[in-house]
Each structure stands twice: as structure tokens, then as C-alpha cells.
Write a protein that holds these residues in place. Sequence first.
Motif, PDB file in Angstrom:
ATOM      1  N   THR A  35       0.845  -1.190   0.000  1.00 39.03           N
ATOM      2  CA  THR A  35       0.000   0.000   0.000  1.00 39.03           C
ATOM      3  C   THR A  35       0.882   1.242   0.000  1.00 39.03           C
ATOM      4  N   VAL A  36       0.317   2.348  -0.440  1.00 43.46           N
ATOM      5  CA  VAL A  36       0.972   3.658  -0.398  1.00 43.46           C
ATOM      6  C   VAL A  36       0.002   4.620   0.262  1.00 43.46           C
ATOM      7  N   GLU A  37       0.469   5.315   1.296  1.00 46.35           N
ATOM      8  CA  GLU A  37      -0.414   6.239   2.009  1.00 46.35           C
ATOM      9  C   GLU A  37      -0.742   7.461   1.160  1.00 46.35           C
ATOM     10  N   ARG A  38       0.284   8.054   0.535  1.00 47.76           N
ATOM     11  CA  ARG A  38       0.084   9.244  -0.298  1.00 47.76           C
ATOM     12  C   ARG A  38       1.128   9.268  -1.405  1.00 47.76           C
ATOM     13  N   ALA A  39       0.715   9.774  -2.561  1.00 49.51           N
ATOM     14  CA  ALA A  39       1.648  10.100  -3.635  1.00 49.51           C
ATOM     15  C   ALA A  39       1.514  11.591  -3.899  1.00 49.51           C
ATOM     16  N   ILE A  40       2.644  12.256  -4.071  1.00 42.67           N
ATOM     17  CA  ILE A  40       2.649  13.720  -4.108  1.00 42.67           C
ATOM     18  C   ILE A  40       3.371  14.215  -5.354  1.00 42.67           C
ATOM     19  N   MET A  41       2.807  15.261  -5.974  1.00 43.31           N
ATOM     20  CA  MET A  41       3.477  15.933  -7.078  1.00 43.31           C
ATOM     21  C   MET A  41       3.017  17.379  -7.125  1.00 43.31           C
ATOM     22  N   SER A  42       3.732  18.197  -7.879  1.00 45.28           N
ATOM     23  CA  SER A  42       3.362  19.594  -8.062  1.00 45.28           C
ATOM     24  C   SER A  42       2.884  19.827  -9.478  1.00 45.28           C
ATOM     25  N   ARG A  43       1.837  20.626  -9.594  1.00 43.22           N
ATOM     26  CA  ARG A  43       1.244  20.991 -10.873  1.00 43.22           C
ATOM     27  C   ARG A  43       0.884  22.471 -10.818  1.00 43.22           C
ATOM     28  N   SER A  44       0.284  22.975 -11.862  1.00 42.81           N
ATOM     29  CA  SER A  44      -0.245  24.332 -11.879  1.00 42.81           C
ATOM     30  C   SER A  44      -1.521  24.311 -12.709  1.00 42.81           C
ATOM     31  N   ALA A  45      -2.296  25.388 -12.616  1.00 40.64           N
ATOM     32  CA  ALA A  45      -3.564  25.446 -13.348  1.00 40.64           C
ATOM     33  C   ALA A  45      -3.898  26.899 -13.646  1.00 40.64           C
ATOM     34  N   ARG A  46      -4.672  27.101 -14.721  1.00 40.88           N
ATOM     35  CA  ARG A  46      -5.057  28.460 -15.080  1.00 40.88           C
ATOM     36  C   ARG A  46      -6.354  28.445 -15.868  1.00 40.88           C
ATOM     37  N   ILE A  47      -7.242  29.385 -15.575  1.00 43.11           N
ATOM     38  CA  ILE A  47      -8.445  29.568 -16.387  1.00 43.11           C
ATOM     39  C   ILE A  47      -8.042  30.201 -17.713  1.00 43.11           C
ATOM     40  N   LEU A  48      -8.454  29.584 -18.808  1.00 40.25           N
ATOM     41  CA  LEU A  48      -8.150  30.102 -20.143  1.00 40.25           C
ATOM     42  C   LEU A  48      -9.318  30.904 -20.717  1.00 40.25           C
ATOM     43  N   MET A  49     -10.544  30.447 -20.433  1.00 38.83           N
ATOM     44  CA  MET A  49     -11.731  31.109 -20.953  1.00 38.83           C
ATOM     45  C   MET A  49     -12.925  30.680 -20.115  1.00 38.83           C
ATOM     46  N   GLU A  50     -13.878  31.573 -19.960  1.00 45.81           N
ATOM     47  CA  GLU A  50     -15.094  31.222 -19.232  1.00 45.81           C
ATOM     48  C   GLU A  50     -16.285  31.893 -19.889  1.00 45.81           C
TER      49      GLU A  50
END
Length: 397
Positions: free
Chosen positions: A365-380
Motif C-alpha cells: 500500500t501507499v499512504e500518499r503520492a505527491i506531485m506539483s502541478r499548476s492550473a489556469r483559467i483560459l476562458m469562461e
Amino acid sequence: MSKQIKVPATYMRGGTSKGVFFSLEDLPEAAKQPGVVRDQLLMRVIGSPDPYAKQIDGMGGATSSTSKTVIVSTSSRPDHHIDYLFGQVAIDKAFVDWSGNCGNLSAAVAPFAIHSGLIDPSVLPENGIAEIKIWQANIEKTIVAKVLMVDGEVQELGDFLLDGVTFPAAEIAVEFVDPSSSGGSMFPTGNLVDDLHVPDVGVFNATMINAGIPTIFIDAAELGLEGTELQEDINSDADWLEKFETIRAHGALKMGLIDDIEQAATRQHTPKVAFVSKPKPYRSSSNKTIETADVDLLVRAMSMGKLHHAMMGTAAVAIACASSVEGTVVNMAAGGGAREGVTFGHPSGTLKVGAVASQSEQGWTVERAIMSRSARILMEGWVRVPSDTLLNDEIAS
């Protein structure tokens, strides 16, 4: 003649993917429930099925990374903030695959929910880190996103660079809690390495893992590959694409994801197939030099029948989990031994991921897997679809 209807929507980048995001309550009444009408709506929004494989008449970008949809709602679970449902829309075929998650778009879900007013403002700091607990409904798992807030708003811009994304943005830490399969072992065959017999292709030592997303890992050398390949090296070769799809189908059967080999055609999103190798120098798709010392291993992964331009977020979770277990194909490519994190090279550059594995009577088992990402609104605003898209189940099918 039919007219068009407007559906509120937001177009967002999350990690190295893009998708059309909807609040569940904003969907037309007939599409608020799972089923044919919802699928038909999402396909029409994206522009599928398209025999030209261009999605010109929709929001899709004609790649697996840009043919995606997300539905978000206030969580029905008292200990979570929001529920998140992911639909991978096929490009040239008429179906939406709900069998897995998108790890890249997972980074955009919390910012979308905050921006859309789906999260109680009392839990959001005016300035600081908002920890948003997300229920991922496809795989029934928890994701925690850590989103920077400034002056009561999501801080989208910053100096965090992610290989595969041209411009910098604010970093979002994403934690996948207990990412292994809820229905069984993290290694569904019970083995860290299996002999995978693929008719007319070969027999391979494969690590088959169900963590983040079901994934089949094979050493590149066994396939006759270097592990440094870029998209055009695989995607321009019909023989390789056919081989990888055959491997995927037989791996799915061995993992117990399907009952019959023919079912693989209707489950294109999962499992993934990835090939790994020990570190070696190469030039990324942006002409960046990746040196041997920059990475612990190299990984290339197939997504919806094509080599991915970077790395799927859920497959990165699978890489993190597999690398942390000594003896897997991934762990051996990284040099073996106990590990709590790796930096791997992919076609667009490098990515660092972390996970800590433990073994019990029930398996790994693995308790947590972690990574970094980013996000941005392009259009709404709104997306428009012909009104006859929603007439009834019979027409929608």
C-alpha cells in the motif's frame, strides 16, 4: 430547424492537459444524471466523434491531453469539499470513458470550484494556502489540493515551471491519498513482475500496478526501444501503435480489468502502457538537453492509443508508487533499493514525484503520492451545442 443552447462552462489548463469544466448544477436537466444524454452532450462540446480526428467543430484539441471534460459539484460527503468526475472523450469514436481519473486536471478542480463558488468561503483563507479535499468519483479516492490564495482569490500566476507547459504559473501541490486500488491489491496479479504473453508481439517482464491509474510497465530494451523516444518516433509508426494497443489489451485481461479481450476497445483510457529505461541523455521535445545525472530513470507512456507528449498525472502517481517498491520494473530502472521519490525524464522534460510504500498481510500500500502541478483559467462563459443533442435517449444514442 434546431437551434443552439448555451451551457455555462470554463476552459482550463491543469498540468499538461486542458479540458472543459462544468458545475453539475449548470448542466441541462437531462445531463445532470449519468447516461447517454450526458455523454452525447460532452462529445458534442468537445467535437467528437470526428472521423477527421481534428475536433474542428468543438472545444477539443485532437489529442488525448485536450479531449477532456470535468464535472464538479459540492461534495455529498461530509468530510470533503467537492466531488469531481472526469470524462475522457474519444476523438474519432462515439464514447466517453469514465473508467479513470486525470491527474493533471486534478490540479485545476479546486481552483475551478473556488472560482465558481462551490466551496464555503469560511474555509478559504484571505491570504495563504487553502487545502481542498476532493472526492474523485471515478475511482472513489481522495485528492488534496493545496491552492495559494491572495486577497481572497486563487493566485494563478507565479514562477513555477512545469516541463510540457510553456509559461510559468503558481504551484499547486496535489496529494493522492491511498492511491492504490480500492478493490484489491496495488499489484492485481499478486506479483511485482509478471510474464506478460502478448500473441504475435512477444513475452515481456511487466509490472502491472493499480495506483493512480492502472498501468503496465515494461523495460524499453525488451521492446527494442531506447526509452528516449519522442512522440513522432512512436505516433508516426502504425506498427508500434498496433503493438502497444495489443500489449494494453492483454495486460488489461491479465490485470482483471476486462473479462474478454474484445472489451479493451471500449476501455481506451485504462490501463496505460509505459516503457522505462535507466537514465541516459536525450533532447526533449522543446530541444532541452536532459543529462543522465538529471534523472533517476526515463519513462514514456501511451495515452488513448498515442505516445503522450509529457506524462499523465495519474501515470506519474503509478510511477511514484511502483518506484517505491523494491523489485518492480520501475524500481530496477531507477537503480533499485528503497526509495521515497524519483525524478524521471519524459518527452517534454523531467518531473519529480514521491511516494512511500509499506507491506502488510493484505499486500503493498501507499499512504500518499505527491506531485506539483499548476492550473489556469483560459476562458469562461458558455459553450453552445445544438438543442437536438439533448432531445431524448433514443436520439442521443
